[in-house]
Motif scaffolding. Structure first.
Motif, PDB file in Angstrom:
ATOM      1  N   ALA A   1       0.802  -1.225   0.000  1.00 20.64           N
ATOM      2  CA  ALA A   1       0.000   0.000   0.000  1.00 20.64           C
ATOM      3  C   ALA A   1       0.843   1.287   0.000  1.00 20.64           C
ATOM      4  O   ALA A   1       0.563   2.199  -0.784  1.00 20.64           O
TER       5      ALA A   1
ATOM      6  N   PHE B   1       2.269   1.663  -3.410  1.00 28.70           N
ATOM      7  CA  PHE B   1       1.201   1.925  -4.369  1.00 28.70           C
ATOM      8  C   PHE B   1       0.740   3.380  -4.271  1.00 28.70           C
ATOM      9  O   PHE B   1       0.522   4.051  -5.280  1.00 28.70           O
TER      10      PHE B   1
ATOM     11  N   GLY C   1      -3.187   4.548  -0.265  1.00 30.12           N
ATOM     12  CA  GLY C   1      -2.714   3.250  -0.717  1.00 30.12           C
ATOM     13  C   GLY C   1      -3.744   2.151  -0.579  1.00 30.12           C
ATOM     14  O   GLY C   1      -3.690   1.173  -1.296  1.00 30.12           O
TER      15      GLY C   1
ATOM     16  N   THR D   1      -6.492  -1.624  -4.694  1.00 36.23           N
ATOM     17  CA  THR D   1      -5.472  -2.343  -3.936  1.00 36.23           C
ATOM     18  C   THR D   1      -5.989  -3.740  -3.590  1.00 36.23           C
ATOM     19  O   THR D   1      -5.272  -4.735  -3.730  1.00 36.23           O
TER      20      THR D   1
END
Lengths: 296, 324
Positions: B146, B149, B178, B183
């Motif tokens: 996360a 990301f 994130g 996700t």
């Protein structure tokens, strides 16, 4: 499996004679599938790396001797969670093994081509991939609610229901590999079906059946969702009667990883490392048992 | 040969019906195995019955509105499952969009391109991904994936698309933390890859080598062999494998609970937090009481219906592929 003939796997196409469009499509495929495989390997590597780096810091003798600490208190270990997980997992396997092996035996020996066996086989395959959280809801309604308390028994039952279809499936597959001539030889000696099954087919498939049990063990050892509503967790040493919340590794990891206390988070990492290493080891052992069985 | 063994099984059955040397023990053993097999059926029936029983009051109270309402107000006892249902479907579809190409790529690599010595270890690595517990994926997703990301995807993409129509909504992160639907989809994709890839690999391996050899023999490239020979041969099983992956993605709980953000809000952006049926149940069930408990059971009931439909189709398509 053995189709990997070196002549066919890598086709060294004479690129010079291939039209550019075809060559590009081919190159893209090769590149894309190589990248996909690398992504898979990198992810597994990254997970293991993260677990080792974060988990190893928490490994110490107290990890295995002290119970989980209360909120805000220092130190502590995860001994109670390890013990609770071991007890519930073993109870679950003790229940699931006879049920799974017997049901697998029915499907492979008695039922084989009957309608009911077809139905059971199909539904077993579905149960195999059913969301484990639904099994948690089932056991909650079945046991936790009537008994009025979370319990290790309920946790063990939930895990047993997840383990059973794995054992049913592998047992049936392995029994089917035993040649019929062996059974016929047994029957010709005058042995009734139950004796033939127990002393010929089970014996012939024993390594495979054991593999199924190990795979089931690996499957339930890390299950978290069904334990949330059945065994839950607590920070005390677990009571021998298994009533009330029973500490266990997966739920401990879940609660501690999302907690604000650094020592709790550290314990969660250590527990995660422990549980993953155990499960990967079990999966690898299961693989080798199958391999030695096949080479025999 | 099969006919012969069937015949023998039949006569054995007839022989067992007569008085055989086994006597009582023999019929007891048979009954025990039959009983164990029936127990497997009872598990499934029990799951359906208990969830439907728990869900009944909620369905009675809210009717069809339970599916179409997005209100989840514990204080006022108003419950609707739309956000969780949409979140479940959206994260699972994203998982397929990302996971299926990855899985097919891995299967093609393993069967067509991989040098012989690397086949075993690479296969094993991919299969081991399947045995990593889902909670570990959750931790990896939240603590490792996360942050990366958010920093390298959410922030740059949000800046890029801000103000644009459609993409500006779809890929805009109000809070680039994130976590969110995308996700969750990515983590789910990684989790279904080992299943879909290993089933597809087995299916590709079962295709007679002669077919492949003759295609290469007339000068086909690897792409053409895959596209025109292998995929048509295995397509039904591959779709079955994908459905199996979908079934897993729909019901996955722990990994999703970690990374989806657990918000009850319908949002047009895949970067925004949401929730799925499973994550909602995992989050609220232990503190739930009364109607909230029934509403959660009702969500569970909907999850049961969706996943079982998907799994039935998957199993019909793959027939007995392998232990997944």
């Amino acid at each position: 499996m053995d189709a990997a003939n070196p002549l066919t796997t890598a086709a060294p196409a004479r690129i010079s004679r291939v039209r550019p469009g075809r060559r590009v499509a081919d190159r893209i495929l090769i590149l894309a599938s190589t990248i996909a495989t690398l992504v898979g390997i990198v992810v597994l590597g990254s997970i293991l790396f993260m677990l080792v780096v974060e988990g190893i810091k928490g490994v110490s003798p107290t990890l295995f001797t002290a119970p989980t600490p209360g909120p805000g208190s220092e130190g502590g270990g995860i001994a109670n969670a390890i013990l609770g997980s071991l007890v519930m997992t073993l109870l679950a396997i003790l229940v699931a093994t006879p049920v799974g092996v017997m049901a697998g035996t029915f499907l492979a020996e008695y039922g084989r081509n009957s309608k009911i066996a077809d139905v059971i086989r199909f539904l077993n395959d579905i149960l195999l991939s059913a969301p484990s959280i639904l099994i948690g809801l089932f056991v909650y309604t079945l046991m936790v609610r009537p008994m009025g308390s979370y319990s290790g028994w309920a946790g063990a039952v939930a895990l047993a229901i997840i383990a059973t279809p794995v054992i049913v499936r592998t047992t049936e597959d392995m029994l089917r590999l035993v040649p019929s001539t062996l059974r016929e030889a047994g029957a010709a000696l005058g042995a009734p079906p139950s004796i033939v099954i127990r002393s010929i087919t089970w014996r012939g498939a024993s390594a495979g059946i054991v593999t199924g049990i190990i795979l089931a063990l690996a499957r339930i050892a890390g299950e978290t969702a069904p334990l949330l509503f059945t065994a839950l967790n607590n920070n005390s040493w677990f009571a021998p009667n298994l009533m009330g919340g029973v500490p266990n590794l997966p739920v401990m990891i879940y609660q501690f990883a999302l907690s604000p206390y650094p020592n709790w988070q550290q314990l969660a990492w250590a527990g995660a490392l422990l549980i993953t290493v155990t499960i990967l080891a079990l999966s690898i052992v299961a693989r080798f048992v199958i391999k030695t069985e096949r080479s025999r | 040969m099969a006919a012969l063994t069937d015949q023998i099984a039949l006569t054995r059955g007839r022989a067992a019906a007569r008085k055989t040397p086994g006597g009582l023990g023999d019929s007891l053993f048979r009954a025990a195995s039959y009983g164990a097999a029936i127990l497997v059926l009872l598990f499934l029936a029990g799951i359906l019955a208990s969830i439907a029983y728990g869900a009944w009051p909620a369905f009675q109270e809210f009717g069809l509105g339970f599916i179409t309402s997005s209100v989840w107000n514990i204080g006022q006892e108003q419950y609707g499952g739309l956000v969780a249902i949409v979140g479940t479907l959206a994260s699972a579809v994203l998982a397929l969009l990302i996971g299926v190409p990855l899985s097919l790529g891995i299967a093609v690599y393993l069967t067509q391109l991989c040098p012989g010595w690397a086949r075993k270890p690479v296969s094993m690595t991919i299969e081991l991904l399947a045995s990593v517990p889902s909670i570990i994926y959750g931790m990896w997703g939240l603590f490792v994936f996360a942050p990366l990301f958010a920093r390298f995807v959410q922030v740059p993409v949000s800046n890029l698309v801000e103000g644009m129509p459609i993409v500006g909504t779809l890929f805009y992160a109000r809070v680039p933390s994130g976590v969110g639907i995308l996700t969750a989809g990515i983590i789910l994709a990684i989790m279904i890859v080992p299943f879909v890839a290993s089933i597809t690999r087995d299916m590709l391996d079962q295709i007679p080598t002669v077919l492949r050899e003759s295609a290469y023999g007339i000068g086909c490239t690897t792409w053409e062999v895959v596209r025109h020979v292998l995929v048509p041969q295995a397509s039904v099983s591959i779709i079955g494998a994908i459905m199996l992956g979908l079934g897993r993605a729909l019901g996955e709980t722990m990994a999703v609970t970690f990374v989806i953000g657990n918000a009850n809000r319908l949002s047009g952006s895949v970067f925004d937090p949401g929730s799925t049926i499973a994550s909602r149940i995992a989050n609220e069930f232990n503190e739930a009481d009364g109607m909230q408990l029934n509403a959660l059971m009702a969500l569970g009931c909907i999850l049961f219906v969706i996943t079982f439909f998907v799994l039935i189709v998957a199993r019909l398509l793959t027939r007995r592929a392998k232990v997944a």
